[in-house]
Write an enzyme that holds these catalytic residues in place. Structure first.
Site, PDB file in Angstrom:
ATOM      1  N   GLY A 127       0.803  -1.220   0.000  1.00 17.55           N
ATOM      2  CA  GLY A 127       0.000   0.000   0.000  1.00 17.55           C
ATOM      3  C   GLY A 127       0.831   1.264   0.000  1.00 17.55           C
ATOM      4  N   SER A 128       0.577   2.187  -0.932  1.00 17.75           N
ATOM      5  CA  SER A 128       1.469   3.332  -1.073  1.00 17.75           C
ATOM      6  C   SER A 128       0.947   4.317  -2.113  1.00 17.75           C
ATOM      7  CB  SER A 128       2.867   2.839  -1.447  1.00 17.75           C
ATOM      8  OG  SER A 128       2.775   1.854  -2.470  1.00 17.75           O
ATOM      9  N   ARG A 129       1.870   5.154  -2.618  1.00 15.19           N
ATOM     10  CA  ARG A 129       1.498   6.192  -3.578  1.00 15.19           C
ATOM     11  C   ARG A 129       2.694   6.554  -4.451  1.00 15.19           C
ATOM     12  NH1 ARG A 129      -0.391  12.045  -1.249  1.00 15.19           N
ATOM     13  NH2 ARG A 129       0.682  13.372  -2.755  1.00 15.19           N
TER      14      ARG A 129
END
Length: 252
Positions: A210-212
């Site tokens: 999970g990240s960006r």
């Protein structure tokens, strides 16, 4: 539908495609095998209430690290998405200082001035392999330790653990993008180093769990995507260099 890696396809029907199970990236196999091994131990000990959850966890880990082939556009004007996910923010900002300032090597960075930043939020259900948005040479790879706040927040760009990457094409066009850790993501794993030559759509790294990813478009270039749009790494065209055009969409 996917194609064999390296195969040329076009919009006139050239190329062959067939569905296949996506492979698991080597970076994730050890985690999936470890979870599966623990599940088998619990099953051997007849601890079924623990064995089944661990078995499902191992399947989730394998799914998280899936690494499907992508059909990458070869238009030199195209800037492709470096990450799967949701376009959560589009804003006019100054590029990060780490991509602008003289790094002491004599290599020029991004010029100062407002540019368009596209933020792509990756949930735990998205593919987390990141790809090069353009072809060129890796001019900078700057890792910055930081916090692990929600990657969907705007201030995550300046406060979270992150890694900046600057790519320069042979014609001098530069493009910067940033891998940002989130609440669950705890490690940014690079596949490239400074000086490497990369093709558009080539795998350059991943962020665990999970990240960006933020992309800083060249000046005078507007997005071809909208806030709320779901995009695919290596396939979705984020922008075309030098094109400025308002694009509106309706959620339905």
């Amino acid at each position: 539908m996917t194609a064999m890696a390296g195969e040329i396809l076009d919009n006139q029907g050239r190329g062959d495609a067939s569905w296949s199970w996506p492979p698991i990236h080597p970076e994730g196999r050890k985690f999936g095998v470890a979870a599966l091994g623990i599940s088998l131990i619990f099953a051997f000990l007849a601890w079924e209430t623990l064995a089944w959850p661990m078995a499902f966890l191992s399947l989730g880990v394998f799914a998280f690290f899936r690494d499907p082939e992508r059909v990458v556009p070869q238009d030199p004007r195209a800037i492709v998405a470096p990450a799967d996910g949701l376009v959560s923010l589009i804003a006019q900002v100054e590029p990060p200082q780490e991509l602008q300032v003289d790094d002491g090597t004599g290599q020029r960075g991004l010029p100062p001035g407002q540019v368009t930043r596209i933020s792509i939020f990756m949930s735990v259900f998205d593919v987390h392999i990141n790809r090069a948005p353009i072809e060129g040479s890796i001019k900078r790879l700057v890792y910055i330790p930081g916090k692990f706040m929600n990657a969907d927040l705007d201030k995550a760009s300046e406060e979270n653990e992150r890694q900046h990457i600057l790519i320069e094409r042979q014609d001098g066009l530069q493009l910067g993008f940033t891998q940002i850790a989130g609440l669950v993501a705890r490690r940014i794993v690079p596949f490239v180093k400074e000086g490497d030559l990369v093709a558009v759509g080539q795998r350059v790294g991943l962020i665990r769990f999970g990240s960006r990813v933020d992309v800083y478009l060249p000046a005078g270039t507007d997005p071809k995507v909208t806030v709320g749009q779901k995009i695919i790494a290596g396939e979705t065209v984020l922008a075309e260099v030098g094109e400025q055009k308002l694009l509106e969409a309706i959620s339905q």
